[in-house]
Design a protein around this motif. Structure first.
Motif, mmCIF file in Angstrom:
data_model
loop_
_atom_site.group_PDB
_atom_site.id
_atom_site.type_symbol
_atom_site.label_atom_id
_atom_site.label_comp_id
_atom_site.label_asym_id
_atom_site.label_seq_id
_atom_site.Cartn_x
_atom_site.Cartn_y
_atom_site.Cartn_z
ATOM 1 N N LEU A 1 31.931 -60.488 72.678
ATOM 2 C CA LEU A 1 32.657 -61.629 72.118
ATOM 3 C C LEU A 1 32.762 -61.531 70.596
ATOM 4 O O LEU A 1 33.800 -61.839 70.015
ATOM 5 N N PHE A 2 31.685 -61.101 69.965
ATOM 6 C CA PHE A 2 31.687 -60.956 68.508
ATOM 7 C C PHE A 2 32.766 -59.977 68.063
ATOM 8 O O PHE A 2 33.574 -60.274 67.181
ATOM 9 N N PHE A 3 32.795 -58.807 68.702
ATOM 10 C CA PHE A 3 33.797 -57.814 68.320
ATOM 11 C C PHE A 3 35.197 -58.245 68.736
ATOM 12 O O PHE A 3 36.177 -57.920 68.051
ATOM 13 N N ALA A 4 35.316 -58.971 69.837
ATOM 14 C CA ALA A 4 36.630 -59.469 70.240
ATOM 15 C C ALA A 4 37.177 -60.433 69.190
ATOM 16 O O ALA A 4 38.369 -60.375 68.842
ATOM 17 N N VAL A 5 36.327 -61.302 68.677
ATOM 18 C CA VAL A 5 36.761 -62.234 67.635
ATOM 19 C C VAL A 5 37.194 -61.472 66.391
ATOM 20 O O VAL A 5 38.226 -61.780 65.781
ATOM 21 N N ILE A 6 36.424 -60.452 66.006
ATOM 22 C CA ILE A 6 36.784 -59.657 64.826
ATOM 23 C C ILE A 6 38.123 -58.952 65.043
ATOM 24 O O ILE A 6 38.987 -58.940 64.156
ATOM 25 N N ILE A 7 38.322 -58.377 66.224
ATOM 26 C CA ILE A 7 39.575 -57.665 66.512
ATOM 27 C C ILE A 7 40.757 -58.637 66.506
ATOM 28 O O ILE A 7 41.809 -58.356 65.926
#
Length: 82
Positions: free
Chosen positions: A52-58
């Protein structure tokens, strides 16, 4: 009397040490079992948090790039009219 007291104190101390050792081994085994059981439960949760963290960043990066492109197109249109 002193010999009897020494033997009783030594016996009580030995029982306490053996009990403590049994508690440490039992606690260590219990902790290991809980750790092994907890890995399948904790792993998906921590993995989903990372995903989720990386999805938000992407997603934020993609939105920022789109906004920059829109602004650049608007800027180029304004300058093309001159």
């Amino acid at each position: 009397m002193n010999k009897l007291a020494s033997i009783i104190i030594a016996a009580v101390f030995a029982i306490a040490l053996l009990g403590g050792m049994a508690a440490m081994i039992g606690g260590g085994l219990l902790g290991a079992i809980v750790f092994i059981i907890g890995i399948p439960v904790a792993f998906p949760m921590s993995t989903s948090i990372v995903v989720l963290f990386f999805a938000v960043i992407i997603i934020r990066t993609v939105m920022e790039k789109r906004r920059e492109r829109r602004e650049m197109r608007a800027f180029l249109k304004d300058n093309a009219d001159d």
